[in-house]
Design a protein around this motif. Sequence first.
Motif, PDB file in Angstrom:
ATOM      1  N   GLU A 141       0.810  -1.225   0.000  1.00  0.00           N
ATOM      2  CA  GLU A 141       0.000   0.000   0.000  1.00  0.00           C
ATOM      3  C   GLU A 141       0.839   1.268   0.000  1.00  0.00           C
ATOM      4  O   GLU A 141       0.523   2.231  -0.693  1.00  0.00           O
ATOM      5  N   THR A 142       1.911   1.284   0.778  1.00  0.00           N
ATOM      6  CA  THR A 142       2.685   2.529   0.910  1.00  0.00           C
ATOM      7  C   THR A 142       3.850   2.617  -0.073  1.00  0.00           C
ATOM      8  O   THR A 142       4.453   3.682  -0.217  1.00  0.00           O
ATOM      9  N   ASN A 143       4.173   1.503  -0.719  1.00  0.00           N
ATOM     10  CA  ASN A 143       5.309   1.456  -1.647  1.00  0.00           C
ATOM     11  C   ASN A 143       6.650   1.612  -0.931  1.00  0.00           C
ATOM     12  O   ASN A 143       7.674   1.861  -1.552  1.00  0.00           O
ATOM     13  N   GLU A 144       6.640   1.465   0.407  1.00  0.00           N
ATOM     14  CA  GLU A 144       7.874   1.560   1.177  1.00  0.00           C
ATOM     15  C   GLU A 144       8.768   0.359   0.866  1.00  0.00           C
ATOM     16  O   GLU A 144       8.318  -0.784   0.871  1.00  0.00           O
ATOM     17  N   GLU A 145      10.031   0.632   0.610  1.00  0.00           N
ATOM     18  CA  GLU A 145      10.956  -0.435   0.262  1.00  0.00           C
ATOM     19  C   GLU A 145      11.356  -1.236   1.493  1.00  0.00           C
ATOM     20  O   GLU A 145      11.733  -0.670   2.514  1.00  0.00           O
ATOM     21  N   LEU A 146      11.239  -2.559   1.407  1.00  0.00           N
ATOM     22  CA  LEU A 146      11.630  -3.425   2.518  1.00  0.00           C
ATOM     23  C   LEU A 146      13.146  -3.567   2.584  1.00  0.00           C
ATOM     24  O   LEU A 146      13.751  -3.462   3.649  1.00  0.00           O
ATOM     25  N   THR A 147      13.763  -3.797   1.436  1.00  0.00           N
ATOM     26  CA  THR A 147      15.215  -4.010   1.385  1.00  0.00           C
ATOM     27  C   THR A 147      15.685  -3.882  -0.053  1.00  0.00           C
ATOM     28  O   THR A 147      14.892  -4.037  -0.992  1.00  0.00           O
ATOM     29  N   ASP A 148      16.976  -3.623  -0.230  1.00  0.00           N
ATOM     30  CA  ASP A 148      17.553  -3.637  -1.574  1.00  0.00           C
ATOM     31  C   ASP A 148      18.395  -4.894  -1.785  1.00  0.00           C
ATOM     32  O   ASP A 148      19.122  -5.005  -2.773  1.00  0.00           O
ATOM     33  N   LEU A 149      18.279  -5.861  -0.854  1.00  0.00           N
ATOM     34  CA  LEU A 149      19.041  -7.104  -0.984  1.00  0.00           C
ATOM     35  C   LEU A 149      18.611  -7.902  -2.212  1.00  0.00           C
ATOM     36  O   LEU A 149      19.392  -8.657  -2.780  1.00  0.00           O
ATOM     37  N   GLN A 150      17.346  -7.750  -2.595  1.00  0.00           N
ATOM     38  CA  GLN A 150      16.851  -8.411  -3.801  1.00  0.00           C
ATOM     39  C   GLN A 150      16.567  -7.357  -4.861  1.00  0.00           C
ATOM     40  O   GLN A 150      15.867  -6.374  -4.611  1.00  0.00           O
ATOM     41  N   GLU A 151      17.124  -7.555  -6.053  1.00  0.00           N
ATOM     42  CA  GLU A 151      16.871  -6.632  -7.153  1.00  0.00           C
ATOM     43  C   GLU A 151      16.925  -7.422  -8.457  1.00  0.00           C
ATOM     44  O   GLU A 151      17.855  -8.198  -8.687  1.00  0.00           O
ATOM     45  N   ILE A 152      15.901  -7.254  -9.281  1.00  0.00           N
ATOM     46  CA  ILE A 152      15.811  -7.962 -10.555  1.00  0.00           C
ATOM     47  C   ILE A 152      15.519  -6.958 -11.658  1.00  0.00           C
ATOM     48  O   ILE A 152      14.594  -6.152 -11.546  1.00  0.00           O
ATOM     49  N   HIS A 153      16.321  -7.007 -12.711  1.00  0.00           N
ATOM     50  CA  HIS A 153      16.177  -6.078 -13.839  1.00  0.00           C
ATOM     51  C   HIS A 153      15.800  -6.830 -15.104  1.00  0.00           C
ATOM     52  O   HIS A 153      16.265  -7.957 -15.338  1.00  0.00           O
ATOM     53  N   PHE A 154      14.985  -6.176 -15.921  1.00  0.00           N
ATOM     54  CA  PHE A 154      14.659  -6.676 -17.249  1.00  0.00           C
ATOM     55  C   PHE A 154      15.000  -5.591 -18.259  1.00  0.00           C
ATOM     56  O   PHE A 154      14.515  -4.459 -18.149  1.00  0.00           O
ATOM     57  N   ILE A 155      15.834  -5.933 -19.223  1.00  0.00           N
ATOM     58  CA  ILE A 155      16.194  -5.020 -20.309  1.00  0.00           C
ATOM     59  C   ILE A 155      15.689  -5.648 -21.599  1.00  0.00           C
ATOM     60  O   ILE A 155      16.173  -6.707 -22.016  1.00  0.00           O
ATOM     61  N   GLU A 156      14.693  -5.011 -22.223  1.00  0.00           N
ATOM     62  CA  GLU A 156      14.057  -5.555 -23.420  1.00  0.00           C
ATOM     63  C   GLU A 156      14.561  -4.776 -24.640  1.00  0.00           C
ATOM     64  O   GLU A 156      14.150  -3.645 -24.882  1.00  0.00           O
ATOM     65  N   ILE A 157      15.442  -5.397 -25.398  1.00  0.00           N
ATOM     66  CA  ILE A 157      16.112  -4.727 -26.510  1.00  0.00           C
ATOM     67  C   ILE A 157      15.133  -4.155 -27.546  1.00  0.00           C
ATOM     68  O   ILE A 157      15.306  -3.013 -27.988  1.00  0.00           O
ATOM     69  N   PRO A 158      14.083  -4.894 -27.952  1.00  0.00           N
ATOM     70  CA  PRO A 158      13.190  -4.355 -28.993  1.00  0.00           C
ATOM     71  C   PRO A 158      12.438  -3.080 -28.573  1.00  0.00           C
ATOM     72  O   PRO A 158      11.926  -2.371 -29.436  1.00  0.00           O
ATOM     73  N   LYS A 159      12.355  -2.808 -27.275  1.00  0.00           N
ATOM     74  CA  LYS A 159      11.645  -1.615 -26.815  1.00  0.00           C
ATOM     75  C   LYS A 159      12.493  -0.346 -26.878  1.00  0.00           C
ATOM     76  O   LYS A 159      11.970   0.755 -26.713  1.00  0.00           O
ATOM     77  N   LEU A 160      13.795  -0.494 -27.092  1.00  0.00           N
ATOM     78  CA  LEU A 160      14.663   0.683 -27.178  1.00  0.00           C
ATOM     79  C   LEU A 160      14.353   1.433 -28.469  1.00  0.00           C
ATOM     80  O   LEU A 160      14.331   0.840 -29.548  1.00  0.00           O
ATOM     81  N   LYS A 161      14.130   2.719 -28.358  1.00  0.00           N
ATOM     82  CA  LYS A 161      13.804   3.510 -29.546  1.00  0.00           C
ATOM     83  C   LYS A 161      14.992   3.542 -30.507  1.00  0.00           C
ATOM     84  O   LYS A 161      16.135   3.301 -30.121  1.00  0.00           O
ATOM     85  N   ARG A 162      14.712   3.855 -31.754  1.00  0.00           N
ATOM     86  CA  ARG A 162      15.748   3.974 -32.770  1.00  0.00           C
ATOM     87  C   ARG A 162      16.380   5.364 -32.691  1.00  0.00           C
ATOM     88  O   ARG A 162      15.677   6.363 -32.541  1.00  0.00           O
ATOM     89  N   PHE A 163      17.703   5.406 -32.791  1.00  0.00           N
ATOM     90  CA  PHE A 163      18.429   6.671 -32.677  1.00  0.00           C
ATOM     91  C   PHE A 163      18.929   7.132 -34.044  1.00  0.00           C
ATOM     92  O   PHE A 163      19.404   6.328 -34.849  1.00  0.00           O
ATOM     93  N   GLU A 164      18.816   8.429 -34.262  1.00  0.00           N
ATOM     94  CA  GLU A 164      19.351   9.025 -35.484  1.00  0.00           C
ATOM     95  C   GLU A 164      20.757   9.565 -35.260  1.00  0.00           C
ATOM     96  O   GLU A 164      21.551   9.660 -36.191  1.00  0.00           O
ATOM     97  N   SER A 165      21.069   9.929 -34.019  1.00  0.00           N
ATOM     98  CA  SER A 165      22.390  10.480 -33.713  1.00  0.00           C
ATOM     99  C   SER A 165      22.722  10.222 -32.246  1.00  0.00           C
ATOM    100  O   SER A 165      21.845   9.871 -31.450  1.00  0.00           O
TER     101      SER A 165
END
Length: 289
Positions: A141-165
């Motif tokens: 409910e409060t979004n208060e963080e319990l701990t940073d001992l656990q952290e999981i990241h997802f990096i989805e390559i197709p979602k990265l926008k196309r760059f011109e420069s």
Amino acid sequence: MRRTLLNPKIDFVFKKIFGSEEHPEILISFLNAVLKPQKPIVSVEIKNSDLEKEYIEDKCSRLDVKALTSNKEIINIEIQLKNEYNMIQRSLYYWSKLYEEQLSEGDRYDKLSRTVCINILDFKYLKNDRFHNGYRLKEIETNEELTDLQEIHFIEIPKLKRFESTEEIVDLLEGWVEFLRDPESEVIRKLEMSNKEIREAKDELYRLSRNSKERELYYLREKSLRDEISALANAEEKGLKEGLKQGLLEGKLESARSLLDILDDDTIATKLNMDVDIIKKLRIETLKK
């Protein structure tokens, strides 16, 4: 004949570049770009730099990168090309294994270190438009963080926008993901002029691509991954066909039930192109209800 660069998204190549003990600056730069720690990572101890041939040819093996950072964090990086629809469960499982393996019998819980899993996906998986998402344990409910001992990241390559420069790249992580997506893009060619770690990664990719032994191992790994992807695709197709077949049968059975009071078994079977024994069985089951 000009040889093309190896694909850095193939886990064998990714591990060779980002898990290299000779070039730790590459991994340090990448981790700082992903984690954005208040205290930047200045060194890493790579835990699994060896690559045995039997693992390369094994389509079920995981060629991930494990490291211990100067901030005493345990890191695991995995790159996936095909959606197996289980990345969340899989990542939680691997995270729990890394966390649990830190303790020997009799060790105290306060010895457990912050553990981070980073999943790089060559497909869209999460239901948002961000190419990078990081998760920790928080109060509902409060979004208060319990701990940073656990952290999981997802990096989805197709979602990265196309760059011109390069001017459009506002975050170094965007540069690293662009490198994985297309190391020969004009943006990377310009970015490597100003960023020594990306230039170092590109140089290592060139070295691997020119080495005949490395290319042979690369093709072995590529084949094993292609076989795995093909097996997954066949399983998906089979599951879809079975589902359609089951759905068609259910539809026919429903139609047959609606005709039981007005037609005889042989007529129903003929009209619906079904075995008359199935119709007779259906009639008996209906009478019992």
